[in-house]
Write an enzyme that holds these catalytic residues in place. Structure first.
Site, PDB file in Angstrom:
ATOM      1  N   HIS A  49       5.348  56.805  58.068  1.00  0.00           N
ATOM      2  CA  HIS A  49       4.618  55.602  58.466  1.00  0.00           C
ATOM      3  C   HIS A  49       5.089  54.440  57.599  1.00  0.00           C
ATOM      4  O   HIS A  49       5.527  54.627  56.458  1.00  0.00           O
ATOM      5  CB  HIS A  49       3.118  55.811  58.283  1.00  0.00           C
ATOM      6  CG  HIS A  49       2.527  56.763  59.269  1.00  0.00           C
ATOM      7  ND1 HIS A  49       1.209  56.681  59.666  1.00  0.00           N
ATOM      8  CD2 HIS A  49       3.058  57.818  59.943  1.00  0.00           C
ATOM      9  CE1 HIS A  49       0.952  57.649  60.546  1.00  0.00           C
ATOM     10  NE2 HIS A  49       2.067  58.346  60.722  1.00  0.00           N
ATOM     11  N   GLU A  51       3.504  52.173  55.964  1.00  0.00           N
ATOM     12  CA  GLU A  51       2.818  52.052  54.679  1.00  0.00           C
ATOM     13  C   GLU A  51       3.390  53.029  53.654  1.00  0.00           C
ATOM     14  O   GLU A  51       3.659  52.657  52.505  1.00  0.00           O
ATOM     15  CB  GLU A  51       1.307  52.315  54.836  1.00  0.00           C
ATOM     16  CG  GLU A  51       0.590  51.302  55.696  1.00  0.00           C
ATOM     17  CD  GLU A  51       0.503  51.693  57.165  1.00  0.00           C
ATOM     18  OE1 GLU A  51      -0.457  51.275  57.826  1.00  0.00           O
ATOM     19  OE2 GLU A  51       1.397  52.420  57.664  1.00  0.00           O
ATOM     20  N   CYS A  82      -2.417  56.888  55.601  1.00  0.00           N
ATOM     21  CA  CYS A  82      -2.015  55.644  54.953  1.00  0.00           C
ATOM     22  C   CYS A  82      -3.170  55.036  54.167  1.00  0.00           C
ATOM     23  O   CYS A  82      -2.955  54.480  53.082  1.00  0.00           O
ATOM     24  CB  CYS A  82      -1.466  54.673  55.984  1.00  0.00           C
ATOM     25  SG  CYS A  82       0.072  55.278  56.730  1.00  0.00           S
TER      26      CYS A  82
END
Length: 165
Positions: A49, A51, A82
């Site tokens: 992801h 993040e 996240c």
């Protein structure tokens, strides 16, 4: 520089390259320390992801696991993974640019055990009641690993320098 717009531009570019509509920009003292689009589709890594990738880059670059003096811009409210990483790094601030309600007509990422609408309720349940099958196989030796860590750190339970409430 408009860091929010930079986040939107990264997400848009990621979509144009076949990726998912998420991006993160990490800023310290008015400068971008790290940035990333979501790379799950490109790498087949479900942890890639935006993040997570940007946090990894920023922490490596800064030589710390703490981002206490950083502002983190993200396209949308974070998923639970996240969100956990954001809490763990203790940034000064997280700025999100849209909500799930706003983007839900255009994008959803539900999985076998994971639906954003129900996940936080699922997460709050005792582990025995969650949809994700889990079992506890108690091993006394598992606690010994923590005893060893504690002993090697002078009897301290916390990581030295860890920001706490």
């Amino acid at each position: 520089m408009d860091f929010a717009q930079r986040t939107i531009d990264l997400a848009r570019a990621n979509v144009a390259e076949g990726g998912r509509p998420f991006a993160t920009v990490i800023v310290r003292d008015g400068e971008i320390i790290a940035e990333s689009g979501n790379q799950v589709a490109q790498t087949n890594d479900p942890t890639a992801h935006a993040e997570i990738l940007a946090i990894r880059e920023a922490c490596t670059k800064l030589g710390t696991e703490h981002l206490t003096d950083c502002t983190i811009y993200i396209l949308a409210l974070p998923c639970p993974m996240c969100l956990g990483a954001l809490y763990y790094t203790s940034p000064a601030e997280v700025v999100f640019l849209t909500t799930r309600d706003a983007y839900e007509p255009f994008y959803v990422d539900d999985r076998k055990y994971f639906e954003l609408d129900t996940f936080y309720g699922e997460f709050a349940k005792p582990w025995q009641e969650r949809r994700l099958p889990m079992r506890h196989e108690e091993r006394a030796e598992a606690v010994d690993v923590y005893r060893d860590w504690n002993s090697r750190n002078g009897g301290e339970r916390r990581v030295p320098g860890m920001p706490t409430a």
